[in-house]
Design an enzyme around this catalytic site. Sequence first.
Site, mmCIF file in Angstrom:
data_model
loop_
_atom_site.group_PDB
_atom_site.id
_atom_site.type_symbol
_atom_site.label_atom_id
_atom_site.label_comp_id
_atom_site.label_asym_id
_atom_site.label_seq_id
_atom_site.Cartn_x
_atom_site.Cartn_y
_atom_site.Cartn_z
ATOM 1 N N VAL A 37 0.827 -1.212 0.000
ATOM 2 C CA VAL A 37 0.000 0.000 0.000
ATOM 3 C C VAL A 37 0.861 1.262 0.000
ATOM 4 C CG1 VAL A 37 -1.594 1.333 1.456
ATOM 5 C CG2 VAL A 37 -1.981 -1.115 1.108
ATOM 6 N N ARG A 49 -21.082 -8.664 18.479
ATOM 7 C CA ARG A 49 -22.190 -8.636 19.442
ATOM 8 C C ARG A 49 -21.701 -9.109 20.801
ATOM 9 N NH1 ARG A 49 -26.371 -11.083 15.252
ATOM 10 N NH2 ARG A 49 -24.678 -12.574 15.228
ATOM 11 N N GLU A 131 -16.341 -6.405 -3.720
ATOM 12 C CA GLU A 131 -15.905 -7.556 -4.516
ATOM 13 C C GLU A 131 -16.377 -8.883 -3.908
ATOM 14 O OE1 GLU A 131 -13.891 -7.703 -7.655
ATOM 15 O OE2 GLU A 131 -15.072 -9.504 -7.297
ATOM 16 N N GLU A 192 -26.862 -23.380 6.127
ATOM 17 C CA GLU A 192 -27.205 -22.874 7.454
ATOM 18 C C GLU A 192 -28.323 -23.728 8.061
ATOM 19 O OE1 GLU A 192 -27.001 -18.968 8.193
ATOM 20 O OE2 GLU A 192 -25.445 -18.714 6.680
ATOM 21 N N LYS A 207 -27.509 -11.854 -5.798
ATOM 22 C CA LYS A 207 -26.276 -11.802 -6.595
ATOM 23 C C LYS A 207 -26.594 -11.553 -8.067
ATOM 24 C CE LYS A 207 -23.918 -14.743 -3.292
ATOM 25 N NZ LYS A 207 -23.705 -16.150 -2.920
ATOM 26 N N GLY A 304 -16.595 -19.251 2.165
ATOM 27 C CA GLY A 304 -15.511 -19.662 3.068
ATOM 28 C C GLY A 304 -14.873 -18.415 3.645
HETATM 29 P P1 NAP Z 1 -21.030 -14.290 10.652
HETATM 30 O O1 NAP Z 1 -20.083 -15.419 10.804
HETATM 31 O O2 NAP Z 1 -22.431 -14.454 11.117
HETATM 32 O O3 NAP Z 1 -20.388 -13.020 11.384
HETATM 33 C C1 NAP Z 1 -21.095 -11.827 11.612
HETATM 34 C C2 NAP Z 1 -20.282 -10.992 12.584
HETATM 35 O O4 NAP Z 1 -20.936 -9.734 12.748
HETATM 36 C C3 NAP Z 1 -20.146 -11.607 13.962
HETATM 37 O O5 NAP Z 1 -18.861 -11.380 14.473
HETATM 38 C C4 NAP Z 1 -21.198 -10.861 14.794
HETATM 39 O O6 NAP Z 1 -20.844 -10.751 16.161
HETATM 40 C C5 NAP Z 1 -21.135 -9.497 14.135
HETATM 41 N N1 NAP Z 1 -22.397 -8.744 14.285
HETATM 42 C C6 NAP Z 1 -23.589 -9.070 13.761
HETATM 43 N N2 NAP Z 1 -24.510 -8.139 14.097
HETATM 44 C C7 NAP Z 1 -23.875 -7.221 14.851
HETATM 45 C C8 NAP Z 1 -24.271 -6.029 15.498
HETATM 46 N N3 NAP Z 1 -25.530 -5.603 15.443
HETATM 47 N N4 NAP Z 1 -23.340 -5.315 16.183
HETATM 48 C C9 NAP Z 1 -22.042 -5.759 16.238
HETATM 49 N N5 NAP Z 1 -21.618 -6.884 15.627
HETATM 50 C C10 NAP Z 1 -22.508 -7.613 14.957
HETATM 51 O O7 NAP Z 1 -21.112 -13.821 9.124
HETATM 52 P P2 NAP Z 1 -20.078 -14.122 7.947
HETATM 53 O O8 NAP Z 1 -20.324 -15.476 7.408
HETATM 54 O O9 NAP Z 1 -18.705 -13.741 8.389
HETATM 55 O O10 NAP Z 1 -20.599 -13.096 6.834
HETATM 56 C C11 NAP Z 1 -20.336 -11.715 6.916
HETATM 57 C C12 NAP Z 1 -20.790 -11.053 5.620
HETATM 58 O O11 NAP Z 1 -20.049 -11.621 4.549
HETATM 59 C C13 NAP Z 1 -22.262 -11.290 5.269
HETATM 60 O O12 NAP Z 1 -22.784 -10.141 4.646
HETATM 61 C C14 NAP Z 1 -22.210 -12.442 4.293
HETATM 62 O O13 NAP Z 1 -23.311 -12.441 3.397
HETATM 63 C C15 NAP Z 1 -20.938 -12.116 3.557
HETATM 64 N N6 NAP Z 1 -20.297 -13.282 2.924
HETATM 65 C C16 NAP Z 1 -19.986 -14.366 3.655
HETATM 66 C C17 NAP Z 1 -19.378 -15.439 3.053
HETATM 67 C C18 NAP Z 1 -18.998 -16.671 3.847
HETATM 68 O O14 NAP Z 1 -18.431 -17.594 3.270
HETATM 69 N N7 NAP Z 1 -19.264 -16.726 5.136
HETATM 70 C C19 NAP Z 1 -19.086 -15.401 1.678
HETATM 71 C C20 NAP Z 1 -19.387 -14.253 0.954
HETATM 72 C C21 NAP Z 1 -20.003 -13.179 1.589
HETATM 73 P P3 NAP Z 1 -20.794 -12.073 17.106
HETATM 74 O O15 NAP Z 1 -19.694 -12.917 16.553
HETATM 75 O O16 NAP Z 1 -20.490 -11.575 18.450
HETATM 76 O O17 NAP Z 1 -22.151 -12.716 16.953
#
Ligand code: NAP
Length: 431
Positions: A37, A49, A131, A192, A207, A304
């Site tokens: 960078v 949370r 992205e 899920e 998407k 992932g």
């Molecule tokens: P996740 O595992 O459910 O993680 C969500 C995180 O956000 C957790 O750390 C949660 O805290 C925190 N959070 C949620 N609501 C909150 C609030 N109101 N205040 C503060 N913190 C909050 O989700 P993820 O799978 O990482 O996905 C994250 C994003 O990436 C989503 O938009 C998803 O669609 C996108 N995405 C995910 C993937 C994948 O493979 N997982 C792929 C592409 C895109 P806690 O841990 O304390 O509950």
Amino acid sequence: MQSEYRPIRVALLGAGSVGAQVARLLIENREELAKRVGAELQLVGVAVRDTKAKRGAEIPQDLITSDAESILTGADIVIELMGGIDPAYDLIKKALNSGADVITANKALIAAKGNELIDLAQQLGAQLYYEAAVGGAIPIIRPLRESLAGDKINRVMGIVNGTTNYILDQMDSKNVDFQSALKEAQVLGYAEADPTADIEGFDAASKAAILASLAFHSDVPVEKVHREGITSITSAQIQTARQAGYALKLLAIGERVDQGLVVRVHPTLIPLNHPLAAVRGAYNAVFVEAESAGRLMFYGAGAGGKQTASAVLGDLVSAAKRHLAGGPGLASSTHANLNVLPVQSTRTRFQITLRVSDQPGVLASIAGEFAAQNISVETVAQSVPGDGEPAAVLTIMTHIASEGDLEKVVESISKNKAVVSVESVLRVEGI
Ligand code: NAP
């Protein structure tokens, strides 16, 4: 590394599957990222949370907070990895209003509010990067937004939901039914506990809206994406398709038609020699047909934590470089303003499977129904039903026809006395 620039302050909203991996990479690759960078990337806060929960990365406890708003203050770049619309939408707007660039992987939010947020960012001299919102690790947003910006795209067609691709692939290769394949996907963490968003096609529709909006420089509201899920697909259908030379995939398709666009998500037959038919397991791929570039395919891990974090880090390096170089952010590109038309405007081939009574004259009567709507039939195959009932199964493949006309044929056929049931109607693409 000494840099002439002060560290770039990065706030992370969410430390779940993706967020924790982003934090890990930021901490572990700190020196290398600084070299790429030209300034240090300093993680200044991580909002979650539950501040006591164990994380998938060693994040210093003093950075972790449950007060998401508090870490926006003074941040140069905000990475939103919480998911959902609320409070992500408000937090992103606050971040942009305070002058930060924003990176998100949130497809639901981008599909619903993407163009609004992109334009807000641009007006404020900032930029919104997303992205990772489609295709996880696969670079597809930047190619559509930048690399192909000088070309005319006629069609985007993709496997954009790894969960459903995994389920259909298991039903295909192991001949298991939908419920068993879904259970296995849940055990392996591909699906899920509540799989509705995946199996009913909502995730793929978000998407599809994002891809079509970029590909066709038009606003594509997610409500206008025609959506069908995979819950009524049987492994017998998949096996029959394979014997006939097709794979059955849940595709997200955006294409130009007369007078506008059609954007749709549904189970689709594609020839086994089409590149998308080779996309197995939970992988994703997006197939683009452009006037000058021709056919391109983007393939890789669609989800992932680690894989998606790669795309987020790519955006972070871009955002950090832009932060140092200055200049305006990219605006949304909706100037073409094409109408998103109902699915009835689609023109494609169809495969219709009917159970009919096994008596003379049935074939002629069914053929007459197609002819009445000017739909030309390419092939008809007759087989005996697997359940031993005294009936015949007709599998009819049409030439290219309008979906509106096909619907009329299906309606009249289902009233034909010789037809016991319309078993399935599938669109056929990629021929
Ligand atoms: P996740 O595992 O459910 O993680 C969500 C995180 O956000 C957790 O750390 C949660 O805290 C925190 N959070 C949620 N609501 C909150 C609030 N109101 N205040 C503060 N913190 C909050 O989700 P993820 O799978 O990482 O996905 C994250 C994003 O990436 C989503 O938009 C998803 O669609 C996108 N995405 C995910 C993937 C994948 O493979 N997982 C792929 C592409 C895109 P806690 O841990 O304390 O509950």
